[in-house]
Design a protein around this motif. Structure first.
Motif, PDB file in Angstrom:
ATOM      1  N   GLN A  31      62.702 -15.364 -69.136  1.00 14.71           N
ATOM      2  CA  GLN A  31      62.068 -16.654 -69.389  1.00 14.71           C
ATOM      3  C   GLN A  31      63.108 -17.757 -69.497  1.00 14.71           C
ATOM      4  N   GLN A  32      64.253 -17.421 -70.083  1.00 15.19           N
ATOM      5  CA  GLN A  32      65.302 -18.428 -70.238  1.00 15.19           C
ATOM      6  C   GLN A  32      65.940 -18.808 -68.908  1.00 15.19           C
ATOM      7  N   LEU A  33      65.787 -17.950 -67.900  1.00 17.06           N
ATOM      8  CA  LEU A  33      66.345 -18.261 -66.591  1.00 17.06           C
ATOM      9  C   LEU A  33      65.399 -19.146 -65.775  1.00 17.06           C
ATOM     10  N   GLN A  34      64.191 -19.351 -66.303  1.00 16.54           N
ATOM     11  CA  GLN A  34      63.207 -20.169 -65.603  1.00 16.54           C
ATOM     12  C   GLN A  34      63.384 -21.613 -66.036  1.00 16.54           C
ATOM     13  N   ASP A  35      63.364 -22.533 -65.075  1.00 23.12           N
ATOM     14  CA  ASP A  35      63.454 -23.957 -65.423  1.00 23.12           C
ATOM     15  C   ASP A  35      62.668 -24.768 -64.397  1.00 23.12           C
ATOM     16  N   ASN A  38      63.245 -23.736 -60.953  1.00 24.04           N
ATOM     17  CA  ASN A  38      62.790 -22.369 -60.633  1.00 24.04           C
ATOM     18  C   ASN A  38      61.591 -22.044 -61.509  1.00 24.04           C
ATOM     19  N   PRO A  39      60.502 -22.795 -61.348  1.00 26.74           N
ATOM     20  CA  PRO A  39      59.372 -22.701 -62.280  1.00 26.74           C
ATOM     21  C   PRO A  39      58.579 -21.414 -62.176  1.00 26.74           C
ATOM     22  N   GLU A  40      58.774 -20.681 -61.072  1.00 26.65           N
ATOM     23  CA  GLU A  40      58.005 -19.451 -60.850  1.00 26.65           C
ATOM     24  C   GLU A  40      58.858 -18.204 -60.985  1.00 26.65           C
ATOM     25  N   PHE A  41      60.037 -18.359 -61.541  1.00 25.57           N
ATOM     26  CA  PHE A  41      61.007 -17.256 -61.528  1.00 25.57           C
ATOM     27  C   PHE A  41      60.453 -15.983 -62.155  1.00 25.57           C
ATOM     28  N   VAL A  42      59.861 -16.098 -63.337  1.00 23.98           N
ATOM     29  CA  VAL A  42      59.382 -14.902 -64.034  1.00 23.98           C
ATOM     30  C   VAL A  42      58.280 -14.222 -63.232  1.00 23.98           C
ATOM     31  N   VAL A  43      57.335 -15.004 -62.740  1.00 21.53           N
ATOM     32  CA  VAL A  43      56.238 -14.433 -61.952  1.00 21.53           C
ATOM     33  C   VAL A  43      56.770 -13.746 -60.697  1.00 21.53           C
ATOM     34  N   GLU A  44      57.771 -14.368 -60.063  1.00 18.34           N
ATOM     35  CA  GLU A  44      58.336 -13.784 -58.834  1.00 18.34           C
ATOM     36  C   GLU A  44      58.994 -12.436 -59.120  1.00 18.34           C
ATOM     37  N   VAL A  45      59.821 -12.406 -60.155  1.00 14.78           N
ATOM     38  CA  VAL A  45      60.526 -11.159 -60.464  1.00 14.78           C
ATOM     39  C   VAL A  45      59.535 -10.074 -60.885  1.00 14.78           C
ATOM     40  N   GLY A 145      49.448 -28.809 -69.854  1.00 16.58           N
ATOM     41  CA  GLY A 145      50.405 -28.452 -70.889  1.00 16.58           C
ATOM     42  C   GLY A 145      51.610 -27.706 -70.338  1.00 16.58           C
ATOM     43  N   SER A 146      52.552 -27.385 -71.220  1.00 18.55           N
ATOM     44  CA  SER A 146      53.705 -26.600 -70.797  1.00 18.55           C
ATOM     45  C   SER A 146      53.788 -25.315 -71.598  1.00 18.55           C
ATOM     46  N   ILE A 147      54.503 -24.344 -71.027  1.00 17.93           N
ATOM     47  CA  ILE A 147      54.633 -23.035 -71.681  1.00 17.93           C
ATOM     48  C   ILE A 147      55.664 -23.146 -72.806  1.00 17.93           C
ATOM     49  N   PRO A 148      55.293 -22.723 -74.026  1.00 16.58           N
ATOM     50  CA  PRO A 148      56.263 -22.783 -75.127  1.00 16.58           C
ATOM     51  C   PRO A 148      57.463 -21.877 -74.858  1.00 16.58           C
TER      52      PRO A 148
ATOM     53  N   ARG B  21      69.267  -8.143 -57.725  1.00 13.67           N
ATOM     54  CA  ARG B  21      69.925  -9.205 -56.958  1.00 13.67           C
ATOM     55  C   ARG B  21      69.371 -10.568 -57.369  1.00 13.67           C
ATOM     56  N   MET B  22      68.057 -10.625 -57.534  1.00 13.95           N
ATOM     57  CA  MET B  22      67.433 -11.888 -57.969  1.00 13.95           C
ATOM     58  C   MET B  22      67.957 -12.318 -59.323  1.00 13.95           C
ATOM     59  N   LEU B  23      68.053 -11.349 -60.214  1.00 15.13           N
ATOM     60  CA  LEU B  23      68.507 -11.632 -61.574  1.00 15.13           C
ATOM     61  C   LEU B  23      69.943 -12.121 -61.601  1.00 15.13           C
ATOM     62  N   ILE B  24      70.815 -11.389 -60.929  1.00 14.00           N
ATOM     63  CA  ILE B  24      72.242 -11.754 -60.998  1.00 14.00           C
ATOM     64  C   ILE B  24      72.467 -13.093 -60.308  1.00 14.00           C
ATOM     65  N   GLU B  25      71.692 -13.341 -59.248  1.00 11.54           N
ATOM     66  CA  GLU B  25      71.844 -14.614 -58.554  1.00 11.54           C
ATOM     67  C   GLU B  25      71.452 -15.771 -59.479  1.00 11.54           C
ATOM     68  N   ARG B  26      70.332 -15.620 -60.177  1.00 13.18           N
ATOM     69  CA  ARG B  26      69.869 -16.658 -61.096  1.00 13.18           C
ATOM     70  C   ARG B  26      70.878 -16.863 -62.233  1.00 13.18           C
ATOM     71  N   LEU B  27      71.360 -15.765 -62.792  1.00 14.81           N
ATOM     72  CA  LEU B  27      72.344 -15.830 -63.876  1.00 14.81           C
ATOM     73  C   LEU B  27      73.596 -16.573 -63.423  1.00 14.81           C
ATOM     74  N   LEU B  28      74.072 -16.231 -62.228  1.00 19.29           N
ATOM     75  CA  LEU B  28      75.301 -16.850 -61.723  1.00 19.29           C
ATOM     76  C   LEU B  28      75.075 -18.331 -61.415  1.00 19.29           C
ATOM     77  N   LYS B  29      73.906 -18.638 -60.850  1.00 18.97           N
ATOM     78  CA  LYS B  29      73.631 -20.033 -60.495  1.00 18.97           C
ATOM     79  C   LYS B  29      73.503 -20.919 -61.731  1.00 18.97           C
ATOM     80  N   THR B  30      72.966 -20.375 -62.836  1.00 19.36           N
ATOM     81  CA  THR B  30      72.883 -21.199 -64.046  1.00 19.36           C
ATOM     82  C   THR B  30      74.281 -21.499 -64.581  1.00 19.36           C
ATOM     83  N   SER B  31      75.272 -20.704 -64.158  1.00 23.01           N
ATOM     84  CA  SER B  31      76.654 -20.993 -64.535  1.00 23.01           C
ATOM     85  C   SER B  31      77.358 -21.807 -63.467  1.00 23.01           C
TER      86      SER B  31
END
Lengths: 154, 179
Positions: A31-35, A38-45, A145-148, B21-31
């Motif tokens: 969730q923290q990697l979503q912004d 990348n608003p759909e990141f969690v759903v995609e993964v 609204g937005s997701i907490p 791969r998706m995870l590591i890419e996202r992690l690296l890009k946020t840095s």
């Protein structure tokens, strides 16, 4: 229901998933990697996880159905499933996979079949839970609204 | 002497799992890293400009360097079919043109002998999966060190030299083991 109520419902539901052990801290990392970029990141993964898991469960069924079971192959599939469930924070699926691998080592077909049932069950449960969660999120966003942000300090 | 702050570091991430791969890419890009992902060690070697010599396996052609590819760090999964992350590490360290690129290994399995072997063979770090933001934050120092070394033209890194670390708190996700 107004947005505030929906957001509280989302929070309560998410909390319950952690308390019941369906999800662990890794899900929060996702969730923290979503912004906004990348608003759909969690759903995609998570969708990838669903596809991947369904394929692996089919492969496991097939492998355990053979006359001479190739336990190396079975273990390889379980290892993959353990990895992907761990990567998205699906704790109970991961734990079921860990138990499964022990029985692969013992080369016990009956026990492996039981483990497979267990993994399937946990997978179905978490899939349902996550789909419910995503539906709640869609409703919140649709209502403007937005997701907490979840904190693990509850 | 400062380095250009705008110059992005380019990380090559190697993992056969699409999710990882998706995870590591996202992690690296946020840095703020520039990221390229490949799904196998062989593809990684090809990307790095290595060609297959039927007699010797993979070799970097000494005459023709793949000049457009500039990779500052390689992060690779350990368990991959055909060629493992450890094999990839060794091929990189055996190559004159690639051996100074820092390599980091990731694994879902906490096997001390495996971790030791990777560190001894030249890996900078070993991360336990799932990889966290705090792990990725450890990468910049290795990259800055490599970059300043290039710029100042100091002595080349001795790949077998064990890095001494002041006693760091034990972190379940990455650690160096002293033999």
């Amino acid at each position: 229901m107004d947005v505030g109520q929906m957001q509280r419902q989302w929070l309560d539901y998410t909390r319950s998933l952690f308390i019941e052990g369906f999800l662990d801290n890794q899900f929060l990392q996702l969730q923290q990697l979503q912004d906004e970029n990348n608003p759909e990141f969690v759903v995609e993964v998570v969708s990838l996880f669903f596809d991947d898991s369904e394929r692996l469960l089919k492969d496991l069924n097939f492998a355990l159905d053979q006359q001479g079971v190739d336990f190396k192959k079975v273990d390889a599939h379980v290892h993959q499933l353990k990895g992907s469930s761990s990567s998205i924070g699906a704790q109970r699926v991961k734990n079921a996979c860990i138990a499964f691998r022990n029985f692969c080592e013992d080369q016990n077909v009956e026990a492996c079949l039981r483990c497979l049932q267990q993994v399937k069950q946990e997978y179905c449960l978490v899939k349902n839970k996550l789909e419910t969660l995503f539906r709640l999120e869609q409703q919140i966003v649709a209502a403007g609204g937005s997701i907490p942000m979840m904190e693990l300090g509850f | 002497m400062g380095m250009s702050a705008a110059a992005q570091f380019h990380v090559l991430a190697v993992d056969d799992s699409l999710i990882d791969r998706m995870l590591i890419e996202r992690l690296l890009k946020t840095s703020s890293f520039h990221v390229t992902t490949v799904d196998s060690a062989i593809k990684a070697l090809q990307y790095l400009g290595m060609v297959e010599d039927k007699l010797k396996g993979y070799e970097t052609p000494e005459i023709h360097q793949n000049a457009e590819v500039n990779v500052n760090l390689i992060i690779t999964d350990y368990c991959m079919p055909e060629m493992t992350g450890h094999d990839l590490l060794r091929k990189i360290k055996e190559s004159n043109s690639l051996k100074d690129i820092p390599v980091v290994i990731m694994s879902s399995e906490n096997v001390p002998s495996r971790i030791n072997r990777c560190l001894e063979d030249g890996a900078e770090e070993f991360f336990l999966k799932p990889v966290q933001q705090s792990d990725v934050n450890k990468l910049k120092p290795h990259l800055l060190k490599s970059r300043s070394k290039e710029e100042e033209e100091t002595q080349p890194i001795n790949n077998n030299k064990r890095k001494q670390e002041s006693s760091a708190p034990f972190n379940k996700n990455s650690y160096k083991i002293k033999i």
